[in-house]
Design an enzyme around this catalytic site. Structure first.
Site, PDB file in Angstrom:
ATOM      1  N   CYS A  28     -67.337 -26.896 -28.969  1.00 22.10           N
ATOM      2  CA  CYS A  28     -66.591 -28.115 -28.724  1.00 22.10           C
ATOM      3  C   CYS A  28     -65.604 -28.473 -29.843  1.00 22.10           C
ATOM      4  O   CYS A  28     -64.571 -27.839 -29.960  1.00 22.10           O
ATOM      5  CB  CYS A  28     -67.564 -29.252 -28.448  1.00 22.10           C
ATOM      6  SG  CYS A  28     -66.791 -30.624 -27.585  1.00 22.10           S
ATOM      7  N   HIS A  69     -72.557 -27.792 -25.041  1.00 22.22           N
ATOM      8  CA  HIS A  69     -73.651 -28.202 -25.932  1.00 22.22           C
ATOM      9  C   HIS A  69     -74.962 -27.974 -25.171  1.00 22.22           C
ATOM     10  O   HIS A  69     -74.977 -27.425 -24.092  1.00 22.22           O
ATOM     11  CB  HIS A  69     -73.533 -29.696 -26.237  1.00 22.22           C
ATOM     12  CG  HIS A  69     -72.331 -30.101 -27.008  1.00 22.22           C
ATOM     13  ND1 HIS A  69     -72.227 -29.933 -28.361  1.00 22.22           N
ATOM     14  CD2 HIS A  69     -71.175 -30.712 -26.612  1.00 22.22           C
ATOM     15  CE1 HIS A  69     -71.057 -30.432 -28.761  1.00 22.22           C
ATOM     16  NE2 HIS A  69     -70.414 -30.896 -27.725  1.00 22.22           N
TER      17      HIS A  69
HETATM   18  N1  GLN Z   1     -63.898 -34.981 -30.787  1.00 24.30           N
HETATM   19  C1  GLN Z   1     -63.754 -33.987 -29.810  1.00 24.30           C
HETATM   20  C2  GLN Z   1     -63.528 -34.554 -28.414  1.00 24.30           C
HETATM   21  O1  GLN Z   1     -63.897 -35.565 -28.124  1.00 24.30           O
HETATM   22  C3  GLN Z   1     -64.980 -33.063 -29.801  1.00 24.30           C
HETATM   23  C4  GLN Z   1     -66.217 -33.743 -29.347  1.00 24.30           C
HETATM   24  C5  GLN Z   1     -67.442 -32.823 -29.446  1.00 24.30           C
HETATM   25  O2  GLN Z   1     -67.541 -31.953 -30.312  1.00 24.30           O
HETATM   26  N2  GLN Z   1     -68.415 -33.060 -28.568  1.00 24.30           N
HETATM   27  O3  GLN Z   1     -63.005 -33.901 -27.621  1.00 24.30           O
END
Ligand code: GLN
Length: 243
Positions: A94, A195
């Protein structure tokens, strides 16, 4: 028995929704395959010496954390790209995945310059892409389903259309909720929005990394593990999504 050196970038900053569990999963499977391993935590200011690293991992994080780690990663970009080209097994989840691109623009319009290692960008929007996700991919020549959980405001778009996605979206959003692509794949690097953590419910993806690490040491992984529990958990998510 061989020793595998796993490394996690910024565990105190980039580690959401159990992401570190990916390394614990690899450690346990390596043990079941008869090998041992250790995890090195690499924090801002630490030296990143690729010589003895067998797998590099970085988890997700909010924009504040992404900005903090970018400052530290900036002077490690060349050695990271060299390691990627040499086939180092790498899993970036992510927010970490997003940093591999050219830029990340927040929904307020604030632009963060990425590492520019791959030709894609990420545009943040207020409405987040959240929920369980199911994708289809090919691993070691076989078609595999992969399940996970996603929660991101960023939408990632490939500028270079030759870039390869990790998989195609069956249920869920993936890179941007539009082009049915999820993540990125290049040599032994996987970037993914999944995730969960990703690996415990997807033993085939875990073994993709274990086989890649073993091959780089001239070792073969022959033992077949009993993944009935992992596969049961995988099927539960799949069934829930496929209705
Ligand atoms: N900040 C990034 C987004 O919102 C990544 C979020 C994350 O790693 N879950 O897209």
């Amino acid at each position: 028995m061989a020793h595998f050196h796993l490394a996690q970038l910024y565990p105190n900053l980039m580690n959401l929704y159990g992401d570190r569990g990916n390394l614990l999963c690899l450690q346990k499977r390596l043990e079941w395959y008869g090998h041992d391993s250790s995890i090195e935590n690499i924090n801002p200011g630490d030296n990143l010496d690729f010589k003895h690293i067998d797998l590099l991992f970085m988890g997700g994080g909010s924009e504040r954390e992404q900005e903090l780690v970018l400052q530290d990663l900036a002077d490690k970009t060349d050695s990271l790209m060299k390691a990627i080209e040499e086939g180092l097994p790498i899993l970036f989840i992510c927010g970490a995945y997003q940093l591999l691109g050219e830029y990340y623009r927040s929904h307020e319009g604030k632009e963060m310059q990425g590492l520019g290692l791959f030709s894609f960008f990420t545009q943040g929007l207020k409405e987040r892409l959240t929920g369980n996700i199911l994708i289809q991919t090919t691993l070691n020549g076989a078609e595999e389903s992969v399940v996970g959980f996603e929660n991101h405001g960023g939408r990632t778009y490939f500028i270079d259309k030759r870039l390869q996605a990790f998989g195609s979206v069956i249920r869920g959003f993936g890179n941007n909720g539009e082009d049915k692509q999820e993540g990125i794949r290049y040599k032994n690097l996987l970037g993914s929005y999944l995730h969960g953590p990703l690996l415990p419910k997807n033993p085939k993806v875990a073994d993709f990394f274990i086989k890649a690490m073993a091959e780089r040491k001239g070792l073969k992984i022959e033992r077949i593990l009993d993944d009935s529990l992992e596969n049961y958990a995988h099927e539960q998510v799949k069934r829930k999504l496929m209705g």
